[in-house]
Design a protein around this motif. Structure first.
Motif, PDB file in Angstrom:
ATOM      1  N   ALA A   1     -14.522  15.080   7.372  1.00  0.00           N
ATOM      2  CA  ALA A   1     -14.725  14.244   6.001  1.00  0.00           C
ATOM      3  C   ALA A   1     -14.114  14.997   4.842  1.00  0.00           C
ATOM      4  CB  ALA A   1     -16.387  14.286   5.530  1.00  0.00           C
ATOM      5  N   TRP A   2     -13.754  16.447   4.840  1.00  0.00           N
ATOM      6  CA  TRP A   2     -13.402  17.111   3.554  1.00  0.00           C
ATOM      7  C   TRP A   2     -11.777  16.636   3.810  1.00  0.00           C
ATOM      8  CZ3 TRP A   2      -8.836  19.953   4.478  1.00  0.00           C
ATOM      9  CH2 TRP A   2      -8.771  20.478   5.723  1.00  0.00           C
ATOM     10  N   LEU A   3     -10.958  16.400   4.705  1.00  0.00           N
ATOM     11  CA  LEU A   3      -9.713  16.122   4.879  1.00  0.00           C
ATOM     12  C   LEU A   3      -9.582  14.608   4.374  1.00  0.00           C
ATOM     13  CD1 LEU A   3      -6.775  16.875   5.973  1.00  0.00           C
ATOM     14  CD2 LEU A   3      -7.402  15.784   7.974  1.00  0.00           C
ATOM     15  N   VAL A   4     -10.656  13.970   4.869  1.00  0.00           N
ATOM     16  CA  VAL A   4     -10.285  12.283   4.179  1.00  0.00           C
ATOM     17  C   VAL A   4     -10.404  12.549   2.653  1.00  0.00           C
ATOM     18  CG1 VAL A   4     -11.427   9.906   4.246  1.00  0.00           C
ATOM     19  CG2 VAL A   4     -11.473  11.363   6.593  1.00  0.00           C
ATOM     20  N   ARG A   5     -11.405  13.342   2.263  1.00  0.00           N
ATOM     21  CA  ARG A   5     -11.672  13.243   0.853  1.00  0.00           C
ATOM     22  C   ARG A   5     -10.404  13.732   0.308  1.00  0.00           C
ATOM     23  NH1 ARG A   5     -17.084  15.127   1.802  1.00  0.00           N
ATOM     24  NH2 ARG A   5     -16.087  17.295   1.486  1.00  0.00           N
ATOM     25  N   LEU A   6      -9.791  14.583   0.588  1.00  0.00           N
ATOM     26  CA  LEU A   6      -8.563  15.417  -0.120  1.00  0.00           C
ATOM     27  C   LEU A   6      -7.728  14.338   0.044  1.00  0.00           C
ATOM     28  CD1 LEU A   6      -6.761  17.585  -1.053  1.00  0.00           C
ATOM     29  CD2 LEU A   6      -6.310  18.263   1.417  1.00  0.00           C
ATOM     30  N   GLY A   7      -7.331  13.667   1.241  1.00  0.00           N
ATOM     31  CA  GLY A   7      -6.507  12.646   1.336  1.00  0.00           C
ATOM     32  C   GLY A   7      -6.631  11.524   0.235  1.00  0.00           C
ATOM     33  N   LEU A   8      -7.513  11.035   0.224  1.00  0.00           N
ATOM     34  CA  LEU A   8      -8.187   9.922  -0.943  1.00  0.00           C
ATOM     35  C   LEU A   8      -7.983  10.503  -2.432  1.00  0.00           C
ATOM     36  CD1 LEU A   8     -11.259   8.300   0.831  1.00  0.00           C
ATOM     37  CD2 LEU A   8      -8.725   7.226   0.651  1.00  0.00           C
TER      38      LEU A   8
ATOM     39  N   GLU B   1      -0.670  12.506   6.094  1.00  0.00           N
ATOM     40  CA  GLU B   1      -0.936  13.523   7.402  1.00  0.00           C
ATOM     41  C   GLU B   1       0.592  14.099   7.892  1.00  0.00           C
ATOM     42  OE1 GLU B   1      -4.621  13.151  10.051  1.00  0.00           O
ATOM     43  OE2 GLU B   1      -3.323  11.507  10.291  1.00  0.00           O
ATOM     44  N   TYR B   2       1.553  13.213   7.645  1.00  0.00           N
ATOM     45  CA  TYR B   2       2.910  13.634   7.992  1.00  0.00           C
ATOM     46  C   TYR B   2       3.719  14.096   6.903  1.00  0.00           C
ATOM     47  CZ  TYR B   2       1.360  10.706  12.079  1.00  0.00           C
ATOM     48  OH  TYR B   2       0.691  10.554  13.131  1.00  0.00           O
ATOM     49  N   TYR B   3       3.276  14.442   5.689  1.00  0.00           N
ATOM     50  CA  TYR B   3       3.740  15.097   4.591  1.00  0.00           C
ATOM     51  C   TYR B   3       5.050  14.295   3.883  1.00  0.00           C
ATOM     52  CZ  TYR B   3       1.198  18.771   7.078  1.00  0.00           C
ATOM     53  OH  TYR B   3       0.539  19.880   7.611  1.00  0.00           O
ATOM     54  N   GLU B   4       4.567  13.158   4.161  1.00  0.00           N
ATOM     55  CA  GLU B   4       5.669  12.254   3.280  1.00  0.00           C
ATOM     56  C   GLU B   4       5.198  11.639   1.971  1.00  0.00           C
ATOM     57  OE1 GLU B   4       8.109  10.421   4.818  1.00  0.00           O
ATOM     58  OE2 GLU B   4       7.639   9.973   6.867  1.00  0.00           O
TER      59      GLU B   4
ATOM     60  N   VAL C   1       7.074   8.337  13.349  1.00  0.00           N
ATOM     61  CA  VAL C   1       8.212   8.169  12.791  1.00  0.00           C
ATOM     62  C   VAL C   1       8.309   7.845  11.447  1.00  0.00           C
ATOM     63  CG1 VAL C   1      10.245   6.440  13.203  1.00  0.00           C
ATOM     64  CG2 VAL C   1       8.754   7.214  15.059  1.00  0.00           C
ATOM     65  N   THR C   2       9.051   8.088  10.596  1.00  0.00           N
ATOM     66  CA  THR C   2       9.025   7.904   9.253  1.00  0.00           C
ATOM     67  C   THR C   2       9.056   6.391   8.910  1.00  0.00           C
ATOM     68  OG1 THR C   2       9.976   8.576   7.012  1.00  0.00           O
ATOM     69  CG2 THR C   2      11.451   8.227   8.877  1.00  0.00           C
ATOM     70  N   ARG C   3       8.280   5.975   7.891  1.00  0.00           N
ATOM     71  CA  ARG C   3       8.594   4.620   7.244  1.00  0.00           C
ATOM     72  C   ARG C   3       9.702   4.605   5.794  1.00  0.00           C
ATOM     73  NH1 ARG C   3       5.840   4.795  12.036  1.00  0.00           N
ATOM     74  NH2 ARG C   3       4.541   2.989  12.326  1.00  0.00           N
TER      75      ARG C   3
ATOM     76  N   HIS D   1       0.761  -1.254   0.058  1.00  0.00           N
ATOM     77  CA  HIS D   1       0.185   0.111  -0.076  1.00  0.00           C
ATOM     78  C   HIS D   1       0.737   1.198  -0.070  1.00  0.00           C
ATOM     79  CE1 HIS D   1       0.090   0.678   4.536  1.00  0.00           C
ATOM     80  NE2 HIS D   1       1.007  -0.363   4.187  1.00  0.00           N
ATOM     81  N   GLY D   2       0.153   2.122  -0.322  1.00  0.00           N
ATOM     82  CA  GLY D   2       1.025   3.470  -0.468  1.00  0.00           C
ATOM     83  C   GLY D   2       1.157   4.236   0.969  1.00  0.00           C
ATOM     84  N   GLY D   3       0.174   3.859   1.826  1.00  0.00           N
ATOM     85  CA  GLY D   3       0.379   4.595   3.309  1.00  0.00           C
ATOM     86  C   GLY D   3      -0.599   5.568   3.125  1.00  0.00           C
ATOM     87  N   LEU D   4      -1.838   5.430   3.325  1.00  0.00           N
ATOM     88  CA  LEU D   4      -2.812   6.638   3.105  1.00  0.00           C
ATOM     89  C   LEU D   4      -2.347   7.730   4.342  1.00  0.00           C
ATOM     90  CD1 LEU D   4      -5.135   8.079   1.995  1.00  0.00           C
ATOM     91  CD2 LEU D   4      -6.498   6.490   3.447  1.00  0.00           C
TER      92      LEU D   4
END
Length: 503
Positions: free
Chosen positions: A101-108, A60-63, A336-338, A53-56
């Motif tokens: 919800a707007w943040l979830v939609r933006l992330g998706l 949030e951590y700007y990765e 912590v970064t992946r 997976h891309g890591g949805l």
């Protein structure tokens, strides 16, 4: 004249990064030895959430770089190993108490477009009161989202990379500990010990890669007598397995009160895999266990969303792994970064490359970058090659597993559908080698229960370095989840007897 074997590259660590690096290097024409103190994938690489997976949540951590690379690699892996990597739809019930919800939609939206998605369907909005995916969800959750990622058999991904490396000429040594590595006269002098017999062996190598995962810093200091300016942060992630409690092959992703997300994935047909936790860990990695409070945490996250309430006695099995994350100074383990990074020590022109961090989805790109880091020491080696290649068993026309499975049913009309799909999923185009000319179930040898036959066990010993019952029941297959205690004991007795006769 010394009769000590000399190779180009010596890799310590038989997890996904070590196996991926060994395969990449061998395919470029380098002579390679991979040394693993236990079994392949016995550590972190068999204890993941089984996702490509891309890591949805990393958005949030700007990765963004990591997510983009992972999304691209998701499709690369889907093409290279469609028998062990396949698409899965994830349902995300929206809780107004958590992320808006707007943040979830933006992330998706970003998730759909960052990686040049080609094969997988995009996001859609769900009415949980109407759409069937909402049937098991509590009525208080009315809106949801559905998006795509992929499932992977993580331990088999490691083993198939090792098989691919061996087919390119690499030597794979399991249950062999690297006890010492010292620079000497322009090369590494490396000592190993067979964990079963105690016998020792010395080899020389032009370069050394430390892909020890949670043990990376221990290998730097104790084994290689070196230092690194980088460090890993050990974070424990625990999972539980319970009976599956919904209809359909989709998964769920829920948000807990602490803003962490929990995956609830269909697993092995009639089971569900739930995880993960994120807890700082300081003990020996080989002693990690899922603790009672982690199990309670995961159950509470599920029960917050679903009508059917899970209890501790629903837990069939639990497991825990130690993620060797690159220590970027973040206090919150979830932050912590992946991502991965490298530390190249070029002392005396004899390179030591230490690998820090990484995630299973990006192992191929990590491996490519690792080889590029030491490329100047091997001007004769070939270029990048793994992106367009397939893993062993992935030689399937058009990367169409369903069509391939149906062709297997035609080739083996005497074989139950469930067994055809089991062999197809684990061995892909190598199924023919496993079946080895059998024309009936009797031809597969002793049946240990639940579709597990002697022919499969022998194949795993002969072709995939299986040396103990657990190597087969827990890592190369998941038969251990389907056999009764008596059936597992019967297999162990047979296996030990066969090993004794072969000795």
């Amino acid at each position: 004249m010394s009769d000590i074997q000399r190779v180009d590259l010596f890799v310590i660590g038989g997890g996904i990064n070590g196996a991926g690096i060994a395969r990449d290097a061998a395919g470029r024409g380098l002579s390679v030895i991979l040394c693993e103190k236990d079994d392949l994938a016995q550590g972190t690489s068999s204890r993941s959430g089984k996702l490509v997976h891309g890591g949805l949540r990393y958005l949030e951590y700007y990765e963004f770089r990591l997510v983009r690379e992972a999304l691209i690699e998701r499709e690369v892996l889907l093409n290279s190993a469609c028998h062990i990597v396949w698409p899965m739809r994830f349902v995300l019930p929206h809780s107004p108490d958590d992320r808006p919800a707007w943040l979830v939609r933006l992330g998706l939206f970003l998730y759909d477009h960052l990686g040049g998605r080609k094969k997988l369907p995009g996001t859609r909005t769900l009415d949980l009161a109407r759409d069937p995916e909402g049937a098991p969800i509590l009525d208080s959750y009315s809106r949801g989202f559905e998006y795509s990622d992929c499932w992977v058999d993580d331990a088999r991904l490691v083993v198939l990379n090792a098989v691919g490396a061996a087919e390119k000429g690499a030597e794979i040594l399991t249950r062999t500990a690297c006890t010492s590595a010292r620079r000497e006269d322009g090369h590494w002098r490396i000592e190993m010990r067979d964990q079963a017999t105690g016998s020792t062996r010395t080899v020389e190598a032009r370069a050394l890669v430390n892909a020890g995962g949670p043990w990376v810093n221990d290998i730097v200091g104790r084994v290689a007598g070196s230092n690194s300016r980088r460090n890993v942060r050990l974070v424990k992630g625990s999972h539980i397995i319970v009976p599956k409690f919904w209809e359909g092959q989709h998964a769920y992703l829920v948000q807990n009160h602490d803003k962490r997300v929990i995956f609830i994935n269909p697993y092995e047909g009639d089971k569900a895999l739930i995880g993960t936790t994120d807890i700082p860990y300081e003990g020996p990695p080989e002693e990690v266990r899922a603790e009672a409070f982690e199990i309670d945490y995961l159950l509470a996250a599920v029960n917050r969303y679903f009508k059917e309430k899970l209890r501790p006695d629903d837990v069939i099995e639990s497991f825990s792994g130690v993620r060797p994350l690159f220590d970027d100074g973040q206090g919150n383990p979830s932050a912590v970064t992946r991502d991965y990074t490298f530390d190249l020590d070029e002392t005396a022109g004899v390179p030591l490359l230490n690998v820090f961090g990484g995630k299973i989805t990006t192992f191929r790109k990590l491996s490519e970058h690792a080889i590029e880091k030491i490329a100047k020491f091997f001007p004769e080696m070939g270029g990048n090659w793994t992106r367009e290649s397939v893993l062993p068993g992935g030689e399937i026309d058009g990367a169409d597993f369903v069509g391939f499975a149906e062709s297997l049913r035609t080739s083996y009309p005497w074989m139950p559908r469930s067994l055809v799909y089991h062999y197809g999923r684990l061995y892909g185009a190598r199924t023919e080698k496993l079946v080895a000319g059998a024309t009936s179930l009797d031809g597969l040898g002793r049946h240990f229960g639940a579709g597990f036959y002697e022919a499969e066990a022998r194949y795993l010993v002969d072709k995939e370095w299986a040396m103990t019952p657990d190597d087969i029941l827990k890592r190369r297959t998941k038969h251990g989840l389907h056999l009764s205690a008596d059936e597992q004991a019967g297999f162990a007795d047979w296996f030990d007897g066969e090993r004794a006769r072969a000795a």
